[in-house]
Motif scaffolding. Structure first.
Motif, short mmCIF file in Angstrom:
data_model
loop_
_atom_site.label_atom_id
_atom_site.label_comp_id
_atom_site.label_asym_id
_atom_site.label_seq_id
_atom_site.Cartn_x
_atom_site.Cartn_y
_atom_site.Cartn_z
N SER A 11 -15.80 -20.75 -3.97
CA SER A 11 -15.25 -21.89 -3.51
C SER A 11 -15.95 -22.49 -2.21
O SER A 11 -16.61 -21.83 -1.29
CB SER A 11 -13.99 -21.30 -2.71
OG SER A 11 -13.36 -22.20 -1.84
N SER A 13 -16.05 -24.74 0.98
CA SER A 13 -15.09 -25.48 2.07
C SER A 13 -15.22 -26.90 2.22
O SER A 13 -14.39 -27.31 2.81
CB SER A 13 -15.19 -24.49 3.41
OG SER A 13 -16.16 -24.46 3.95
N SER A 14 -16.48 -27.27 2.03
CA SER A 14 -16.79 -28.74 2.16
C SER A 14 -16.47 -29.48 1.12
O SER A 14 -16.45 -30.80 1.37
CB SER A 14 -18.26 -28.77 2.59
OG SER A 14 -18.99 -28.84 1.58
N GLN A 20 -14.26 -26.73 -6.05
CA GLN A 20 -13.82 -27.76 -5.70
C GLN A 20 -14.31 -29.08 -6.22
O GLN A 20 -13.50 -30.31 -6.91
CB GLN A 20 -13.87 -28.31 -4.11
CG GLN A 20 -13.05 -27.40 -3.42
CD GLN A 20 -13.53 -25.83 -3.17
OE1 GLN A 20 -14.50 -25.25 -3.54
NE2 GLN A 20 -12.94 -25.31 -2.21
N LEU A 40 -15.81 -16.98 -1.40
CA LEU A 40 -15.48 -17.76 -0.71
C LEU A 40 -16.68 -18.17 0.28
O LEU A 40 -17.24 -17.27 0.64
CB LEU A 40 -14.47 -17.54 0.24
CG LEU A 40 -12.87 -16.80 -0.43
CD1 LEU A 40 -11.93 -16.49 0.51
CD2 LEU A 40 -12.36 -18.29 -1.51
N ALA A 42 -17.91 -20.39 3.87
CA ALA A 42 -17.66 -21.18 5.00
C ALA A 42 -18.87 -22.03 5.01
O ALA A 42 -20.07 -21.64 5.10
CB ALA A 42 -17.64 -20.48 6.45
#
Length: 198
Positions: A11, A13-14, A20, A40, A42
């Motif tokens: 994943s 986050s941006s 995404q 995940l 960041a």
């Protein structure tokens, strides 16, 4: 009925890569997208500040539960990160014989390592050979082929060397070239037809 695609990836986050980006791409192509998240991150456009690995038991549960109900027509693999996830993905996908597109994510776009050093050999042994297509960028192609790439001829040589690891098709993406005033292009080498497409 929509064709179905499964993405196994991290994943972002941006929203610029990983799960995404895959969802956006598959949807734009008219595919129904299912997902298995491996890590995940960041991150933003400049850096990855943290990486959290999803527990392998949960990765396995995501994959088995999804496949039990929604069988994909094609599978895309991105970040796997460590040996525990590599083993799970190999053991579950290998018997299925569903076409796999492998994006061998070794680093983020900002240079952060996304495959542990101790997992690299296992990645080459277990994941690359079960893939129909592998799509490294120039840096990843250099690492996988163990060749320095500085010309179109060397891109093609690297592609054939990567093909010896098991995939039937190799697409080396030129989008990460750092040379100024250089035309960006991708190279596709196909094993079955023994053809090269630029």
């Amino acid at each position: 009925m929509l064709k179905k695609a499964l993405t196994i990836a991290g994943s972002d986050s941006s929203g610029g890569a990983g799960i995404q980006a895959d969802i956006k791409t598959f949807s734009a192509l008219g595919l129904y997208c299912t997902t298995v998240i491996t890590v995940l991150t960041a991150q933003n456009t400049e850096t990855v500040s943290d990486v959290f690995t999803i527990p392998s038991k949960f990765v396995k549960n995501q994959l088995l539960t999804t496949l039990d109900d929604i069988k994909p027509d094609i599978i895309k693999i991105g970040v796997l990160y460590d040996n525990s996830i590599i083993e799970i993905v190999h053991d579950i996908l290998y018997p299925l014989k569903i076409p796999i597109v492998l994006d061998p994510v070794l680093f983020s776009g900002t240079g952060v390592k996304l495959l542990k050093d101790v997992s690299y050999d296992n990645f080459k042994k277990k994941i690359i050979p079960i893939s129909l297509v592998i799509t490294p960028n120039l840096l990843e192609a250099e690492i996988l082929s163990e060749n320095k790439i500085s010309s179109e001829k060397e891109i093609i040589e690297a592609a054939y060397k990567i093909m010896k690891l098991g995939p039937n098709n190799v697409i080396i993406k030129g989008g990460h070239s750092t040379e100024e005033n250089t035309k960006i292009f991708d190279i596709l080498v196909e094993k079955e037809s023994n053809t090269i497409t630029k």
